[in-house]
Scaffold this motif. Structure first.
Motif, PDB file in Angstrom:
ATOM      1  N   ARG A   1       0.836  -1.219   0.000  1.00  0.00           N
ATOM      2  CA  ARG A   1       0.000   0.000   0.000  1.00  0.00           C
ATOM      3  C   ARG A   1       0.859   1.252   0.000  1.00  0.00           C
ATOM      4  NH1 ARG A   1      -4.678  -1.829   4.196  1.00  0.00           N
ATOM      5  NH2 ARG A   1      -5.908  -3.016   2.693  1.00  0.00           N
ATOM      6  N   LEU A   2       1.914   1.256   0.817  1.00  0.00           N
ATOM      7  CA  LEU A   2       2.817   2.409   0.839  1.00  0.00           C
ATOM      8  C   LEU A   2       3.484   2.603  -0.520  1.00  0.00           C
ATOM      9  CD1 LEU A   2       4.520   2.031   4.333  1.00  0.00           C
ATOM     10  CD2 LEU A   2       2.912   3.793   3.617  1.00  0.00           C
ATOM     11  N   GLN A   3       3.909   1.509  -1.112  1.00  0.00           N
ATOM     12  CA  GLN A   3       4.537   1.583  -2.430  1.00  0.00           C
ATOM     13  C   GLN A   3       3.548   2.111  -3.462  1.00  0.00           C
ATOM     14  OE1 GLN A   3       5.832  -2.209  -3.872  1.00  0.00           O
ATOM     15  NE2 GLN A   3       7.391  -1.311  -5.203  1.00  0.00           N
ATOM     16  N   LEU A   4       2.303   1.658  -3.384  1.00  0.00           N
ATOM     17  CA  LEU A   4       1.276   2.122  -4.307  1.00  0.00           C
ATOM     18  C   LEU A   4       0.989   3.606  -4.109  1.00  0.00           C
ATOM     19  CD1 LEU A   4      -0.797   1.375  -6.484  1.00  0.00           C
ATOM     20  CD2 LEU A   4      -2.398   0.853  -4.645  1.00  0.00           C
ATOM     21  N   GLU A   5       0.943   4.060  -2.862  1.00  0.00           N
ATOM     22  CA  GLU A   5       0.727   5.483  -2.589  1.00  0.00           C
ATOM     23  C   GLU A   5       1.866   6.327  -3.141  1.00  0.00           C
ATOM     24  OE1 GLU A   5       0.189   5.746   1.601  1.00  0.00           O
ATOM     25  OE2 GLU A   5      -1.813   4.809   1.554  1.00  0.00           O
TER      26      GLU A   5
ATOM     27  N   GLU B   1       3.874  10.000  -7.390  1.00  0.00           N
ATOM     28  CA  GLU B   1       4.759  10.272  -8.530  1.00  0.00           C
ATOM     29  C   GLU B   1       3.949  10.425  -9.814  1.00  0.00           C
ATOM     30  OE1 GLU B   1       7.564   7.097  -8.697  1.00  0.00           O
ATOM     31  OE2 GLU B   1       8.568   7.673  -6.831  1.00  0.00           O
ATOM     32  N   HIS B   2       2.947   9.577  -9.974  1.00  0.00           N
ATOM     33  CA  HIS B   2       2.089   9.649 -11.164  1.00  0.00           C
ATOM     34  C   HIS B   2       1.347  10.989 -11.200  1.00  0.00           C
ATOM     35  CE1 HIS B   2      -0.398   8.186 -14.431  1.00  0.00           C
ATOM     36  NE2 HIS B   2      -1.477   8.496 -13.750  1.00  0.00           N
ATOM     37  N   ALA B   3       0.855  11.436 -10.047  1.00  0.00           N
ATOM     38  CA  ALA B   3       0.155  12.723  -9.989  1.00  0.00           C
ATOM     39  C   ALA B   3       1.100  13.875 -10.343  1.00  0.00           C
ATOM     40  CB  ALA B   3      -0.448  12.926  -8.598  1.00  0.00           C
ATOM     41  N   GLU B   4       2.358  13.787  -9.890  1.00  0.00           N
ATOM     42  CA  GLU B   4       3.338  14.826 -10.230  1.00  0.00           C
ATOM     43  C   GLU B   4       3.608  14.845 -11.727  1.00  0.00           C
ATOM     44  OE1 GLU B   4       6.824  14.070  -7.926  1.00  0.00           O
ATOM     45  OE2 GLU B   4       5.831  14.499  -6.016  1.00  0.00           O
ATOM     46  N   VAL B   5       3.753  13.675 -12.322  1.00  0.00           N
ATOM     47  CA  VAL B   5       4.004  13.599 -13.769  1.00  0.00           C
ATOM     48  C   VAL B   5       2.809  14.160 -14.534  1.00  0.00           C
ATOM     49  CG1 VAL B   5       4.289  11.986 -15.699  1.00  0.00           C
ATOM     50  CG2 VAL B   5       5.640  11.700 -13.630  1.00  0.00           C
TER      51      VAL B   5
END
Length: 137
Positions: free
Chosen positions: A50-54, A59-63
Motif C-alpha cells: 500500500r505504501l509503495q502504491l501510494e 509520482e504519477h500525480a506529479e508527472v
C-alpha cells in the motif's frame, strides 16, 4: 555380554510410544502460531505494498501535473499565435479596404485615360496637377 547391558532401562529400549505424549495438541498450538505469524507477515506485506502504491500514485500525480502544465503552456502559445494572426489579418483587411477607398477610380476616368493613348507622363497626368504651396498660383 553382561546382563546389565541387556536391560531395557540401561540401553533405552523401552517402549517409546507409551512414554511419549501425543503431539497432536502440541502441533495444533504450533500450527496456530504458524498461521498467526503468516498472517502478520501477510499484513506487513500488504502495508508495504500500500505504501509503495501510494508513492507511485504521488509520482504519477506529479508527472500528470507536469504534463498538464506543459500542455497549458503550449495551448496558451498557440492561442497567442492565433490572436496575433487574426490581428494581422484584420490589419491587412483594413489596410486593403482603406487603400481601395482612397484609390478609387471610376470607370469613366479609366476609359478616358486609355482612350487618349494609354500611358502619360507623370507631369501630364490629370491627377498629378498639385499646387505647389511654395509658389503662388
Amino acid at each position: 555380554m553382561s546382563i546389565a547391558s541387556l536391560l531395557p532401562v540401561r540401553i533405552g529400549l523401552l517402549d517409546r510410544t507409551a512414554r511419549k505424549p501425543k503431539r497432536t495438541r502440541h502441533r495444533a498450538v504450533d500450527e496456530v502460531t504458524r498461521q498467526k505469524a503468516l498472517r502478520t507477515g501477510a499484513d506487513l506485506l500488504i502495508k508495504g505494498l500500500r505504501l509503495q502504491l501510494e508513492e507511485q500514485e504521488a509520482e504519477h500525480a506529479e508527472v500528470i501535473a507536469r504534463i498538464d502544465e506543459r500542455h497549458g503552456e503550449i495551448v496558451r502559445g498557440l492561442e497567442q499565435q492565433i490572436a496575433d494572426l487574426e490581428r494581422r489579418l484584420d490589419i491587412r483587411t483594413f489596410a486593403e479596404a482603406a487603400a481601395a477607398k482612397t484609390q478609387e477610380i471610376d470607370l469613366r476616368s479609366l476609359q478616358q485615360r486609355f482612350e487618349t493613348g494609354g500611358v502619360l507622363r507623370l507631369g501630364a497626368a490629370p491627377m498629378a496637377a498639385v499646387l505647389n504651396p511654395g509658389h503662388p498660383a
